[in-house]
Design an enzyme around this catalytic site. Structure first.
Site, short mmCIF file in Angstrom:
data_model
loop_
_atom_site.label_atom_id
_atom_site.label_comp_id
_atom_site.label_asym_id
_atom_site.label_seq_id
_atom_site.Cartn_x
_atom_site.Cartn_y
_atom_site.Cartn_z
N SER A 240 3.57 -19.32 -42.34
CA SER A 240 2.10 -19.34 -42.31
C SER A 240 1.57 -20.65 -42.91
CB SER A 240 1.50 -18.13 -43.04
OG SER A 240 1.69 -18.22 -44.43
N ASN A 241 2.29 -21.21 -43.88
CA ASN A 241 1.84 -22.51 -44.42
C ASN A 241 2.06 -23.63 -43.42
OD1 ASN A 241 0.82 -22.49 -47.36
ND2 ASN A 241 2.49 -21.00 -47.36
N MET B 273 13.20 -22.16 -49.26
CA MET B 273 13.68 -21.34 -50.35
C MET B 273 15.03 -21.79 -50.91
SD MET B 273 11.04 -19.64 -50.66
CE MET B 273 11.07 -18.09 -51.52
N ASN C 242 5.81 -29.18 -52.97
CA ASN C 242 6.11 -27.76 -52.74
C ASN C 242 4.87 -26.94 -53.07
OD1 ASN C 242 7.79 -25.37 -52.43
ND2 ASN C 242 7.80 -25.19 -54.66
N HIS D 42 3.85 -23.04 -54.36
CA HIS D 42 4.47 -21.86 -54.98
C HIS D 42 3.38 -20.88 -55.36
CE1 HIS D 42 7.59 -19.62 -57.04
NE2 HIS D 42 6.71 -19.42 -58.02
N VAL E 157 13.97 -25.45 -60.62
CA VAL E 157 13.44 -24.33 -59.83
C VAL E 157 11.93 -24.31 -59.96
CG1 VAL E 157 13.43 -21.82 -59.54
CG2 VAL E 157 15.54 -22.99 -60.22
N HIS F 162 -2.06 -16.40 -50.17
CA HIS F 162 -1.80 -17.23 -48.99
C HIS F 162 -3.05 -17.99 -48.56
CE1 HIS F 162 2.20 -15.46 -47.54
NE2 HIS F 162 2.35 -16.75 -47.69
N GLU G 130 -3.19 -20.95 -50.66
CA GLU G 130 -2.11 -21.89 -50.29
C GLU G 130 -2.48 -22.69 -49.04
OE1 GLU G 130 1.91 -19.69 -51.89
OE2 GLU G 130 1.48 -19.57 -49.78
C1 GAR Z 1 4.65 -18.97 -49.64
O1 GAR Z 1 3.94 -18.02 -50.37
C2 GAR Z 1 5.16 -20.07 -50.55
O2 GAR Z 1 4.30 -20.36 -51.59
C3 GAR Z 1 6.44 -19.47 -51.04
O3 GAR Z 1 7.00 -18.85 -49.90
C4 GAR Z 1 5.94 -18.37 -49.08
C5 GAR Z 1 6.22 -18.80 -47.66
O4 GAR Z 1 5.29 -18.24 -46.78
N1 GAR Z 1 7.29 -20.47 -51.61
C6 GAR Z 1 8.03 -20.26 -52.69
O5 GAR Z 1 8.09 -19.18 -53.26
C7 GAR Z 1 8.81 -21.47 -53.18
N2 GAR Z 1 9.45 -21.18 -54.41
P1 GAR Z 1 5.14 -18.81 -45.32
O6 GAR Z 1 6.55 -18.92 -44.71
O7 GAR Z 1 4.30 -17.80 -44.60
O8 GAR Z 1 4.49 -20.16 -45.41
#
Ligand code: GAR
Length: 182
Positions: free
Chosen positions: A11-12, A82, A97, A99, A134, A161, A164
């Site tokens: 989604s990002n 990840m 990144n 988070h 991390v 989200h 984000e």
């Molecule tokens: C997001 O919430 C992002 O912040 C997180 O994974 C999700 C991916 O969502 N990232 C982490 O936790 C990094 N440590 P998406 O695939 O829908 O963008």
């Protein structure tokens, strides 16, 4: 131009596409990541760099960095990527990144669930430069998201989200404009 690293549903990545960030290429460690489908639908070159296909994590990261740079990436954006990036990668590419917590609170793979379990009044979103740790490295943006009574991981994740999807494209845009330096 940015290179984007993804592991999940993307989604990002979709927010970066929708907000017209110049995306040179998208790479993933996960062959069936939904994000790769989104990239392909947008006509963006994709590649998979699974750990199992490489002799070591360093060798995988070097191949991935080379591929992104060859496609024109000046900045690497981790959009739900990840795995940790090795020094070999970070010496070659600057990376940011996103988070879903107010780091340094709740790093790691389950920050939404961890915030709910801790009973805190708010969590939030952090966009930061990537170092070898991390979910660590210099912070670019942080924005709180209040936790509401009766919140479930799904409901909280949806509000997180939305934040984000605003902050990550903005950070990438600022970097490309020369307004942010690591
Ligand atoms: C997001 O919430 C992002 O912040 C997180 O994974 C999700 C991916 O969502 N990232 C982490 O936790 C990094 N440590 P998406 O695939 O829908 O963008």
């Amino acid at each position: 131009m940015i290179g984007v690293l993804v592991s999940g549903r993307g989604s990002n990545l979709q927010a970066l596409i929708d907000q017209k960030l110049p995306i040179a290429a998208v790479a993933s460690n996960v062959a069936d990541a939904g994000a790769l489908t989104r990239a392909a639908q947008a006509g963006i070159p994709t590649a998979v760099f699974a750990l199992d296909d490489h002799a070591s994590r360093e060798e995988r990261d070097l191949a991935m960095a080379d591929w992104l740079v060859q496609h024109g990436a000046e900045l690497v954006v981790c959009a739900g990527y990840m795995q940790l990036l090795t020094p070999a990668f970070l010496e070659r590419c600057t990376a940011i990144n996103v988070h879903p917590s107010l780091l340094p609170a709740f790093p790691g793979p389950t920050p939404i669930e961890d915030a709910l379990a801790a009973g805190v009044a708010e969590t939030g979103v952090t966009v930061h430069f990537v170092d070898e740790g991390v979910d660590s490295g210099p912070v670019i943006f942080q924005e709180p998201v209040p936790i509401e009574p009766g919140d479930t991981p799904e409901r909280l994740r949806e509000r997180v989200h939305a934040v984000e999807h605003r902050l990550l494209p903005e950070a990438a845009r600022l970097y490309l404009a020369g307004a942010l330096r690591s």
